[in-house]
Write an enzyme that holds these catalytic residues in place. Structure first.
Site, mmCIF file in Angstrom:
data_model
loop_
_atom_site.group_PDB
_atom_site.id
_atom_site.type_symbol
_atom_site.label_atom_id
_atom_site.label_comp_id
_atom_site.label_asym_id
_atom_site.label_seq_id
_atom_site.Cartn_x
_atom_site.Cartn_y
_atom_site.Cartn_z
ATOM 1 N N ARG A 111 -8.706 2.046 -0.284
ATOM 2 C CA ARG A 111 -9.347 2.367 -1.568
ATOM 3 C C ARG A 111 -8.576 3.335 -2.472
ATOM 4 N NH1 ARG A 111 -15.901 2.850 -1.250
ATOM 5 N NH2 ARG A 111 -15.485 4.597 0.123
ATOM 6 N N ASP A 112 -7.420 3.816 -2.036
ATOM 7 C CA ASP A 112 -6.675 4.731 -2.913
ATOM 8 C C ASP A 112 -5.170 4.493 -2.794
ATOM 9 O OD1 ASP A 112 -6.490 6.665 -4.859
ATOM 10 O OD2 ASP A 112 -6.617 8.361 -3.469
ATOM 11 N N ILE A 113 -4.782 3.226 -2.950
ATOM 12 C CA ILE A 113 -3.361 2.879 -2.913
ATOM 13 C C ILE A 113 -2.705 3.367 -4.193
ATOM 14 C CG2 ILE A 113 -1.677 1.007 -2.737
ATOM 15 C CD1 ILE A 113 -3.398 1.345 -0.243
#
Length: 289
Positions: free
Chosen positions: A164-166
């Site tokens: 969820r936080d690439i």
């Protein structure tokens, strides 16, 4: 395999009241936890050929410490496994993936969680790496880096983990080898086929459906973040400067790129999630083959 080193990152829970009370109590708690780690660290030092280094990061609501988080508060009861740890356990189980930072151990402190991870020697985050270059990265160079990133994310999904936080700041790259490792699972959750409601991550890497506060699916959201990441490491800046630009879908590719490369970026940054490729599609795209 010898460990290149150890990173110790600490994340604490609590809200504004605890922060207002000051950091001295927290630091005392960290010292207590680290004293309990002495025997573990000595054992690790004896089993590795490289010098052992411990880096302690205080991860609060501010961007402080080992990794940058918009909200790194940890909500867990004593003896419960924090979600970030449980996600790392899933992605780090055998067989491991070289593109994932490895979890070595974790501990409950009085008011904090201590996470012990491998240390990637002579590395910086990907955004720093791009800034260090005297000229833009070549497509050949970026192709090798991006392929590793996609495979690391694919590994996460195969283990049922949605990062969820690439983004470049959550990707370490070893300067000499250009080997990457995905880090920071603090915004992650379990992967499922249903759509998600609450967004966690970095807004300028989020797709239009997230910015518009709509429900979103894991794979299309991940692919959009990968597209933003690919754009950033090629062009040296983000395709969108504001959330409004994402909603209105205003972006231009500001560098002369090959037709295949530009096609992959535009596919990943398709406005509709239905039009975006899968991770498997990306890996067989003409630009990566």
């Amino acid at each position: 395999m010898p460990l290149p080193g150890v990173v110790v990152a600490a994340a604490r829970g609590g809200g504004a009241a605890e922060e207002a009370a000051g950091d001295s109590g927290f630091e005392d708690g960290i010292r207590e936890v680290l004293q309990n780690l002495t025997s573990v660290l000595k054992t690790l030092e004896e089993t590795t050929d490289a010098p052992l280094r411990a880096v302690l990061g205080w991860l609060t609501r501010r961007d402080v410490g080992f990794s940058s988080k918009s909200d790194a508060s940890v909500q867990c009861m004593p003896q419960e496994i924090p979600e970030e740890v449980s996600l790392m356990q899933l992605v780090c189980a055998e067989p491991t993936n070289p593109g994932i930072i490895q979890l070595l151990d974790w501990y409950h402190g009085p008011r904090e969680i201590v996470i012990v991870m491998e240390l990637m020697e002579s590395s910086v985050d990907l955004s720093q790496f791009v800034k260090m270059q005297r000229s833009p990265l070549s497509e050949t160079q970026v192709r090798n880096i991006f392929r590793q990133i996609v495979k690391a994310v694919q590994h996460c999904h195969s283990r049922g983990v949605f990062h969820r936080d690439i983004k470049p700041k959550n990707i370490l790259i070893q300067i000499s080898t250009e080997q990457i490792k995905l880090i920071d699972f603090g915004s992650g959750t379990l992967l499922h086929n249903q759509e998600y409601i609450r967004f966690c991550g970095t807004w300028l890497y989020a797709p239009p459906e997230c910015v518009a506060r709509k429900s979103y699916a894991a794979v299309p959201t991940t692919v959009w973040s990968l597209g933003v990441t690919l754009y950033m490491i090629l062009c040296g800046h983000l395709p969108f400067k504001t959330s409004d630009e994402i909603i209105k879908y205003r972006f231009n590719i500001t560098r002369d790129l090959s037709e295949e490369c530009e096609d992959l970026i535009r596919q990943c940054l398709s406005f509709s999630p239905k039009w975006r490729p899968t991770l498997e599609d990306i890996l067989v795209h003409q630009w990566l083959c």
